[in-house]
Scaffold this motif. Structure first.
Motif, PDB file in Angstrom:
ATOM      1  N   PRO A  89       0.807  -1.228   0.000  1.00  0.00           N
ATOM      2  CA  PRO A  89       0.000   0.000   0.000  1.00  0.00           C
ATOM      3  C   PRO A  89       0.838   1.275   0.000  1.00  0.00           C
ATOM      4  O   PRO A  89       0.387   2.322  -0.457  1.00  0.00           O
ATOM      5  CB  PRO A  89      -0.821  -0.129   1.291  1.00  0.00           C
ATOM      6  CG  PRO A  89      -0.916  -1.600   1.531  1.00  0.00           C
ATOM      7  CD  PRO A  89       0.378  -2.160   1.054  1.00  0.00           C
ATOM      8  N   ALA A  90       2.084   1.195   0.514  1.00  0.00           N
ATOM      9  CA  ALA A  90       2.955   2.374   0.558  1.00  0.00           C
ATOM     10  C   ALA A  90       3.855   2.469  -0.668  1.00  0.00           C
ATOM     11  O   ALA A  90       4.713   3.351  -0.739  1.00  0.00           O
ATOM     12  CB  ALA A  90       3.806   2.338   1.820  1.00  0.00           C
ATOM     13  N   GLY A  91       3.689   1.558  -1.634  1.00  0.00           N
ATOM     14  CA  GLY A  91       4.554   1.552  -2.807  1.00  0.00           C
ATOM     15  C   GLY A  91       5.388   0.288  -2.873  1.00  0.00           C
ATOM     16  O   GLY A  91       5.273  -0.608  -2.021  1.00  0.00           O
ATOM     17  N   ASP A  92       6.237   0.188  -3.870  1.00  0.00           N
ATOM     18  CA  ASP A  92       7.085  -0.990  -4.027  1.00  0.00           C
ATOM     19  C   ASP A  92       8.185  -1.009  -2.965  1.00  0.00           C
ATOM     20  O   ASP A  92       8.844   0.010  -2.712  1.00  0.00           O
ATOM     21  CB  ASP A  92       7.725  -1.016  -5.416  1.00  0.00           C
ATOM     22  CG  ASP A  92       6.703  -1.288  -6.523  1.00  0.00           C
ATOM     23  OD1 ASP A  92       5.604  -1.765  -6.186  1.00  0.00           O
ATOM     24  OD2 ASP A  92       7.011  -1.019  -7.702  1.00  0.00           O
ATOM     25  N   GLU A  93       8.381  -2.197  -2.355  1.00  0.00           N
ATOM     26  CA  GLU A  93       9.421  -2.391  -1.355  1.00  0.00           C
ATOM     27  C   GLU A  93      10.179  -3.674  -1.666  1.00  0.00           C
ATOM     28  O   GLU A  93       9.655  -4.573  -2.339  1.00  0.00           O
ATOM     29  CB  GLU A  93       8.810  -2.479   0.055  1.00  0.00           C
ATOM     30  CG  GLU A  93       8.161  -1.196   0.541  1.00  0.00           C
ATOM     31  CD  GLU A  93       7.673  -1.327   1.977  1.00  0.00           C
ATOM     32  OE1 GLU A  93       8.047  -2.323   2.636  1.00  0.00           O
ATOM     33  OE2 GLU A  93       6.936  -0.440   2.429  1.00  0.00           O
ATOM     34  N   PRO A  94      11.439  -3.790  -1.193  1.00  0.00           N
ATOM     35  CA  PRO A  94      12.194  -5.026  -1.417  1.00  0.00           C
ATOM     36  C   PRO A  94      11.487  -6.233  -0.815  1.00  0.00           C
ATOM     37  O   PRO A  94      10.972  -6.176   0.303  1.00  0.00           O
ATOM     38  CB  PRO A  94      13.534  -4.758  -0.710  1.00  0.00           C
ATOM     39  CG  PRO A  94      13.654  -3.277  -0.672  1.00  0.00           C
ATOM     40  CD  PRO A  94      12.242  -2.758  -0.520  1.00  0.00           C
ATOM     41  N   ASN A  95      11.423  -7.300  -1.563  1.00  0.00           N
ATOM     42  CA  ASN A  95      10.796  -8.533  -1.109  1.00  0.00           C
ATOM     43  C   ASN A  95      11.783  -9.292  -0.227  1.00  0.00           C
ATOM     44  O   ASN A  95      12.813  -9.769  -0.711  1.00  0.00           O
ATOM     45  CB  ASN A  95      10.401  -9.384  -2.318  1.00  0.00           C
ATOM     46  CG  ASN A  95       9.720 -10.680  -1.924  1.00  0.00           C
ATOM     47  OD1 ASN A  95       9.478 -10.934  -0.750  1.00  0.00           O
ATOM     48  ND2 ASN A  95       9.420 -11.503  -2.912  1.00  0.00           N
ATOM     49  N   PRO A  96      11.518  -9.430   1.069  1.00  0.00           N
ATOM     50  CA  PRO A  96      12.479 -10.093   1.961  1.00  0.00           C
ATOM     51  C   PRO A  96      12.673 -11.570   1.653  1.00  0.00           C
ATOM     52  O   PRO A  96      13.678 -12.156   2.067  1.00  0.00           O
ATOM     53  CB  PRO A  96      11.869  -9.892   3.358  1.00  0.00           C
ATOM     54  CG  PRO A  96      10.409  -9.684   3.107  1.00  0.00           C
ATOM     55  CD  PRO A  96      10.315  -8.971   1.802  1.00  0.00           C
ATOM     56  N   LEU A  97      11.705 -12.186   0.936  1.00  0.00           N
ATOM     57  CA  LEU A  97      11.801 -13.610   0.624  1.00  0.00           C
ATOM     58  C   LEU A  97      12.462 -13.881  -0.726  1.00  0.00           C
ATOM     59  O   LEU A  97      12.699 -15.033  -1.066  1.00  0.00           O
ATOM     60  CB  LEU A  97      10.408 -14.255   0.637  1.00  0.00           C
ATOM     61  CG  LEU A  97       9.735 -14.351   2.012  1.00  0.00           C
ATOM     62  CD1 LEU A  97       8.326 -14.905   1.873  1.00  0.00           C
ATOM     63  CD2 LEU A  97      10.555 -15.239   2.940  1.00  0.00           C
ATOM     64  N   TRP A  98      12.761 -12.833  -1.480  1.00  0.00           N
ATOM     65  CA  TRP A  98      13.359 -13.043  -2.796  1.00  0.00           C
ATOM     66  C   TRP A  98      14.759 -13.638  -2.676  1.00  0.00           C
ATOM     67  O   TRP A  98      15.116 -14.603  -3.353  1.00  0.00           O
ATOM     68  CB  TRP A  98      13.405 -11.714  -3.550  1.00  0.00           C
ATOM     69  CG  TRP A  98      14.117 -11.782  -4.862  1.00  0.00           C
ATOM     70  CD1 TRP A  98      13.696 -12.427  -5.982  1.00  0.00           C
ATOM     71  CD2 TRP A  98      15.376 -11.185  -5.194  1.00  0.00           C
ATOM     72  NE1 TRP A  98      14.605 -12.278  -6.997  1.00  0.00           N
ATOM     73  CE2 TRP A  98      15.653 -11.512  -6.543  1.00  0.00           C
ATOM     74  CE3 TRP A  98      16.281 -10.399  -4.500  1.00  0.00           C
ATOM     75  CZ2 TRP A  98      16.807 -11.083  -7.191  1.00  0.00           C
ATOM     76  CZ3 TRP A  98      17.435  -9.968  -5.142  1.00  0.00           C
ATOM     77  CH2 TRP A  98      17.685 -10.312  -6.477  1.00  0.00           C
ATOM     78  N   GLN A  99      15.556 -13.080  -1.794  1.00  0.00           N
ATOM     79  CA  GLN A  99      16.925 -13.555  -1.555  1.00  0.00           C
ATOM     80  C   GLN A  99      17.324 -13.117  -0.153  1.00  0.00           C
ATOM     81  O   GLN A  99      17.082 -11.986   0.228  1.00  0.00           O
ATOM     82  CB  GLN A  99      17.873 -12.970  -2.598  1.00  0.00           C
ATOM     83  CG  GLN A  99      19.238 -13.641  -2.687  1.00  0.00           C
ATOM     84  CD  GLN A  99      20.090 -13.029  -3.788  1.00  0.00           C
ATOM     85  OE1 GLN A  99      20.562 -11.898  -3.660  1.00  0.00           O
ATOM     86  NE2 GLN A  99      20.260 -13.753  -4.888  1.00  0.00           N
ATOM     87  N   PHE A 100      17.922 -14.027   0.599  1.00  0.00           N
ATOM     88  CA  PHE A 100      18.316 -13.646   1.959  1.00  0.00           C
ATOM     89  C   PHE A 100      19.615 -14.344   2.358  1.00  0.00           C
ATOM     90  O   PHE A 100      19.977 -15.396   1.828  1.00  0.00           O
ATOM     91  CB  PHE A 100      17.203 -13.942   2.975  1.00  0.00           C
ATOM     92  CG  PHE A 100      16.777 -15.385   3.052  1.00  0.00           C
ATOM     93  CD1 PHE A 100      17.433 -16.282   3.888  1.00  0.00           C
ATOM     94  CD2 PHE A 100      15.688 -15.843   2.322  1.00  0.00           C
ATOM     95  CE1 PHE A 100      17.029 -17.610   3.975  1.00  0.00           C
ATOM     96  CE2 PHE A 100      15.274 -17.166   2.395  1.00  0.00           C
ATOM     97  CZ  PHE A 100      15.940 -18.059   3.228  1.00  0.00           C
ATOM     98  N   ASP A 101      20.311 -13.696   3.313  1.00  0.00           N
ATOM     99  CA  ASP A 101      21.558 -14.247   3.866  1.00  0.00           C
ATOM    100  C   ASP A 101      21.249 -15.033   5.126  1.00  0.00           C
ATOM    101  O   ASP A 101      20.286 -14.747   5.844  1.00  0.00           O
ATOM    102  CB  ASP A 101      22.544 -13.118   4.206  1.00  0.00           C
ATOM    103  CG  ASP A 101      22.979 -12.347   2.969  1.00  0.00           C
ATOM    104  OD1 ASP A 101      23.330 -12.991   1.972  1.00  0.00           O
ATOM    105  OD2 ASP A 101      22.959 -11.096   3.009  1.00  0.00           O
ATOM    106  N   GLY A 102      22.112 -15.984   5.407  1.00  0.00           N
ATOM    107  CA  GLY A 102      21.987 -16.755   6.637  1.00  0.00           C
ATOM    108  C   GLY A 102      23.347 -17.252   7.078  1.00  0.00           C
ATOM    109  O   GLY A 102      24.338 -17.173   6.340  1.00  0.00           O
ATOM    110  N   THR A 103      23.417 -17.740   8.298  1.00  0.00           N
ATOM    111  CA  THR A 103      24.671 -18.277   8.818  1.00  0.00           C
ATOM    112  C   THR A 103      24.398 -19.524   9.631  1.00  0.00           C
ATOM    113  O   THR A 103      23.381 -19.615  10.330  1.00  0.00           O
ATOM    114  CB  THR A 103      25.408 -17.226   9.678  1.00  0.00           C
ATOM    115  OG1 THR A 103      26.659 -17.763  10.113  1.00  0.00           O
ATOM    116  CG2 THR A 103      24.598 -16.814  10.888  1.00  0.00           C
ATOM    117  N   ILE A 104      25.296 -20.476   9.522  1.00  0.00           N
ATOM    118  CA  ILE A 104      25.166 -21.761  10.213  1.00  0.00           C
ATOM    119  C   ILE A 104      26.272 -21.856  11.249  1.00  0.00           C
ATOM    120  O   ILE A 104      27.446 -21.612  10.947  1.00  0.00           O
ATOM    121  CB  ILE A 104      25.282 -22.937   9.213  1.00  0.00           C
ATOM    122  CG1 ILE A 104      24.151 -22.862   8.184  1.00  0.00           C
ATOM    123  CG2 ILE A 104      25.255 -24.272   9.943  1.00  0.00           C
ATOM    124  CD1 ILE A 104      24.350 -23.798   7.012  1.00  0.00           C
TER     125      ILE A 104
END
Length: 440
Positions: free
Chosen positions: A416-431
């Motif tokens: 509703p506020a406009g286009d925002e980065p999709n957090p599920l498109w690509q993400f970093d993680g650490t094991i």
């Protein structure tokens, strides 16, 4: 009446050495660079359309100013801090050899031990001034240019500006431990090699060698036995719960290396023949009293840690991906103004495989594939999404969405506020590479 020669006090000797360091144009240039360059870097990069997504937290430079000091920390641990310790600690003794001023200094101070302590403290003071400038400059620039917004952690947890600021301070404090170890190695090289440029280069060469080892598929115990690993384990502060065990071990190892290298440097310095103006290093003694203790320390630490294998297992990967996805799915739900859900309601799980069927699902590689499943309240069918994972030997991974397009197929989502980065498109993680038990 005969006057008695009294050694110069440590305070006066330290002040003298500090003034000598600060009077060098090279040191002044380093101070100005450390306090100005990070601010300029963050301000410029955050305005670019292309972000350093291959750098930890680099993909969030458009979203929050708190990503700035973390991007700078990732770069500093690899290049800037080893270089700074080389230029300051690696030259603090060798400069006297090049200028031929040892005898004058000994006549003035009358205590080799006091000279060593003064030079070590002066170089440490300058290094701290340089290091402090990096996070302060990048933080001020990031918050001023991008804004003080929440930061996404390495398990998808949303950190408030206050939480992010506190963790950033801790991360930079943790980075001081390996910096001290490299500075101590610089002192050792400066004493052992005299006017030779090898003393100046030693911290940078040691840091480069440790980076190369870290990128190889070596056992976890070898990684933790190297002081440079603390430049990496600060990542564990940005998960919930924090991965503290490898962080504390790596800090302890770094501090032990700092003490051992400083002790070896003092030992060599006190046994130096200052009456010989042609002295150019301690020769064989540098190997037996300088190099050998560090080699023994490395071997002993490896045995004590004793963690075998790569530390990257199928079960750890599945748990990490499922946890991150659940946190990020909730964030996407808020962006799209959908009904709120909890991690318990989602009951997220992941099934991950590596390469072909005959390949064991463990170890680093860019051929990991995960299928994530979750449930929504009131919906009978389970949702699923596919991710391709590239996991490096350090346990850091990038999960790249591979469908469905409604979940992770696009970089932006329409809100509703406009286009925002999709957090599920690509993400970093650490094991966490150390052996762990599932948290039930």
């Amino acid at each position: 009446m005969t006057s008695i020669a009294v050694p110069v006090t440590l305070t006066r000797s330290y002040r003298f050495e500090l003034i000598k360091l600060l009077s060098q144009w090279r040191v002044r240039l380093l101070i100005a660079t450390c306090w100005l360059a990070p601010a300029l870097f963050v301000a410029v990069i955050s305005r670019q359309s292309s972000l350093p997504a291959d750098t930890l937290f680099g993909r969030w430079l458009h979203a929050t100013g708190w990503a700035g000091p973390l991007v700078v920390l990732g770069f500093a641990g690899s290049w800037a801090l080893p270089l700074l310790t080389s230029l300051v600690a690696g030259d603090v003794f060798a400069s006297e050899d090049r200028l031929g001023t040892w005898r004058h200094l000994l006549v003035a101070v009358r205590s080799p031990r006091r000279i060593f302590v003064s030079k070590a403290l002066a170089s440490l003071t300058v290094i701290l001034v340089l290091v402090i400038g990096l996070p302060v400059s990048s933080t001020i620039s990031g918050v001023a240019v991008v804004g003080s917004r929440s930061l996404i952690g390495l398990d998808g947890t949303l950190l408030s500006p206050g939480d992010a600021a506190g963790k950033i301070v801790l991360a930079w404090l943790c980075a001081l431990a390996p910096t001290l170890a490299l500075a101590a190695i610089g002192l050792l090289g400066s004493v052992a090699f005299g006017r030779s440029p090898m003393g100046l280069l030693l911290p940078a060469l040691v840091a480069l060698a440790m980076q190369l080892v870290q990128m190889l598929p070596v056992p976890v115990a070898v990684r933790l036995a190297l002081p440079g690993y603390a430049f990496i384990t600060w990542n564990g502060l940005f998960t919930s719960p924090a991965q503290l065990e490898p962080l504390l071990i790596s800090i302890a190892v770094s501090l032990i290396w700092a003490i051992a290298a400083t002790g070896s440097a003092l030992f060599l310095f006190l046994r130096r023949d200052f009456t010989n103006p042609a002295h150019d290093g301690s020769g064989r003694l540098a190997i037996t009293a300088g190099l050998l203790p560090l080699v023994v320390l490395f071997g002993a630490t490896t045995v004590v840690v004793g963690a075998p294998g790569s530390g990257i297992s199928q079960e750890k990967v599945q748990r990490s991906v499922a946890t991150s996805f659940a946190h990020l799915y909730r964030l996407q739900t808020q962006q799209l103004n959908r009904p709120a859900v909890t991690e318990e309601q989602l009951a997220t799980s992941a099934v991950c495989t590596k390469g072909a069927d005959q390949v064991a699902a463990d170890g680093p590689g860019n051929d990991w594939r995960c299928v994530v499943s979750w449930h929504l309240p009131g919906v009978e069918a389970a949702g699923s999404a596919i991710y391709q994972l590239d996991i490096n030997p350090l346990g850091r991974y990038v999960a790249d969405g591979d469908g469905p397009k409604e979940v992770n197929g696009f970089f932006l989502v329409r809100t509703p506020a406009g286009d925002e980065p999709n957090p599920l498109w690509q993400f970093d993680g650490t094991i966490e590479l150390l052996p762990s038990t599932p948290k039930g």
